[in-house]
Design a protein around this motif. Structure first.
Motif, PDB file in Angstrom:
ATOM      1  N   ALA A  21       4.053  15.604  -8.319  1.00 43.54           N
ATOM      2  CA  ALA A  21       3.917  14.497  -7.357  1.00 43.54           C
ATOM      3  C   ALA A  21       3.157  13.313  -7.937  1.00 43.54           C
ATOM      4  N   ARG A  22       2.374  13.567  -8.989  1.00 41.95           N
ATOM      5  CA  ARG A  22       1.638  12.469  -9.632  1.00 41.95           C
ATOM      6  C   ARG A  22       2.586  11.390 -10.161  1.00 41.95           C
ATOM      7  N   ALA A  23       3.794  11.792 -10.507  1.00 40.65           N
ATOM      8  CA  ALA A  23       4.755  10.855 -11.114  1.00 40.65           C
ATOM      9  C   ALA A  23       5.753  10.281 -10.097  1.00 40.65           C
ATOM     10  N   CYS A  24       5.601  10.632  -8.808  1.00 45.08           N
ATOM     11  CA  CYS A  24       6.623  10.246  -7.827  1.00 45.08           C
ATOM     12  C   CYS A  24       6.745   8.730  -7.671  1.00 45.08           C
ATOM     13  N   ARG A  25       7.969   8.279  -7.646  1.00 43.85           N
ATOM     14  CA  ARG A  25       8.287   6.873  -7.356  1.00 43.85           C
ATOM     15  C   ARG A  25       9.365   6.812  -6.290  1.00 43.85           C
ATOM     16  N   GLY A  26       9.268   7.743  -5.342  1.00 46.46           N
ATOM     17  CA  GLY A  26      10.285   7.866  -4.302  1.00 46.46           C
ATOM     18  C   GLY A  26      10.303   6.715  -3.309  1.00 46.46           C
ATOM     19  N   CYS A  27       9.231   5.945  -3.257  1.00 47.54           N
ATOM     20  CA  CYS A  27       9.213   4.697  -2.487  1.00 47.54           C
ATOM     21  C   CYS A  27       8.253   3.755  -3.193  1.00 47.54           C
ATOM     22  N   GLU A  28       8.053   2.557  -2.672  1.00 40.50           N
ATOM     23  CA  GLU A  28       7.256   1.564  -3.395  1.00 40.50           C
ATOM     24  C   GLU A  28       5.747   1.775  -3.273  1.00 40.50           C
ATOM     25  N   LEU A  29       5.320   2.738  -2.450  1.00 38.75           N
ATOM     26  CA  LEU A  29       3.886   2.839  -2.187  1.00 38.75           C
ATOM     27  C   LEU A  29       3.059   3.260  -3.407  1.00 38.75           C
ATOM     28  N   TYR A  30       3.676   3.867  -4.401  1.00 36.45           N
ATOM     29  CA  TYR A  30       2.934   4.242  -5.612  1.00 36.45           C
ATOM     30  C   TYR A  30       2.437   3.009  -6.371  1.00 36.45           C
ATOM     31  N   GLU A  31       3.084   1.849  -6.137  1.00 36.14           N
ATOM     32  CA  GLU A  31       2.795   0.656  -6.945  1.00 36.14           C
ATOM     33  C   GLU A  31       1.366   0.152  -6.783  1.00 36.14           C
ATOM     34  N   PHE A  96      -1.470   5.848  -0.309  1.00 36.11           N
ATOM     35  CA  PHE A  96      -2.183   4.953   0.613  1.00 36.11           C
ATOM     36  C   PHE A  96      -1.413   3.643   0.760  1.00 36.11           C
ATOM     37  N   ARG A  97      -1.035   3.307   1.992  1.00 38.42           N
ATOM     38  CA  ARG A  97      -0.398   2.019   2.263  1.00 38.42           C
ATOM     39  C   ARG A  97      -1.445   1.091   2.867  1.00 38.42           C
ATOM     40  N   PHE A  98      -1.600  -0.084   2.279  1.00 40.72           N
ATOM     41  CA  PHE A  98      -2.648  -0.998   2.753  1.00 40.72           C
ATOM     42  C   PHE A  98      -2.252  -2.443   2.483  1.00 40.72           C
ATOM     43  N   THR A  99      -2.982  -3.344   3.116  1.00 41.43           N
ATOM     44  CA  THR A  99      -2.871  -4.767   2.783  1.00 41.43           C
ATOM     45  C   THR A  99      -4.235  -5.247   2.317  1.00 41.43           C
TER      46      THR A  99
END
Ligand code: URA
Ligand code: SF4
Length: 213
Positions: A21-31, A96-99
């Protein structure tokens, strides 16, 4: 969003899932997040708690529910006789999703949307398939939607034993499991009447604890 499925190694155990899971890029939230915050806890847990997504502290430390919401949750669990050490704790969304409106500004939590929940769901499904818990506690609307679908409403469905499908096992083995939904511990911290919100959380957790006794 391709979703997490592509990053999940077949036949993996929990530690191998966490590593993958450390490498997951399944959505943009890893960015923008610091790291993947995977589930943690006992691999033999009979109860799995599902939160929303890591918060600021969880994102920095790499562990679920280690901030203020986690401390409140630990206290509430202890009141109903569930030790955090005997449970497995995870989140519906693992980044973590944040602004953040400018340099040096505080990172402000943003609720994940259905697209993030769907993208990340393969990790949650993989965790639950391995753990095969007797009770899954959904902490708040995001966890409820991840487990029970987009029409989930915490106000309508909290505190009930909701049947959860499990594989047909060998004869004589336990085959029933339940989801119990409640409010998110962060909602208790934000509530105007914190005491009654906390009492409500504890009452719902007690429903889950009774399944384990
Ligand atoms: N809130 C969550 O939903 N999960 C965490 O891990 C921390 C805070
Ligand atoms: Fe992958 Fe989930 Fe992170 Fe998206 S939030 S990148 S699906 S682990």
């Amino acid at each position: 969003r391709p979703g997490a499925q592509h990053w999940i190694p077949p036949g993996a155990d929990l530690d191998q899932l966490r590593e993958a899971a450390r490498a997951c890029r399944g959505c943009e939230l890893y960015e923008n997040a610091t790291q993947t915050v995977f589930g943690a806890g006992s691999p033999t847990a009979r109860v799995v708690l599902v939160g929303e997504q890591p918060g600021d502290q969880e994102d920095r430390q790499g562990l679920p529910f280690v901030g203020p919401a986690g401390r409140l949750l630990d206290r509430a669990l202890a009141e109903v006789g569930i030790e955090r050490a005997d449970a497995y704790v995870t989140n519906a969304v693992k980044h973590f999703r944040f602004t953040q409106s400018g340099p040096g500004k505080r990172r402000l939590h943003q609720t994940p949307d259905m697209g993030h929940i769907t993208a990340c769901k393969p990790w949650l499904q993989a965790e639950l398939a391995i753990l095969d818990p007797e009770v899954i506690i959904a902490l708040g609307a995001t966890a409820g939607r991840a487990l029970l679908g987009p029409s989930f409403r915490v106000t309508k469905q909290r505190g009930m034993l909701i049947p959860w499908p499990t594989d047909a096992g060998e004869e004589g083995t336990r085959r029933s499991a339940f989801v119990v939904a409640t409010v998110h511990p962060s909602a208790v911290l934000r509530a105007d009447d914190r005491e009654s919100a906390y009492a409500g959380l504890v009452a719902d957790l007690r429903v889950a604890a009774e399944v384990l006794h």
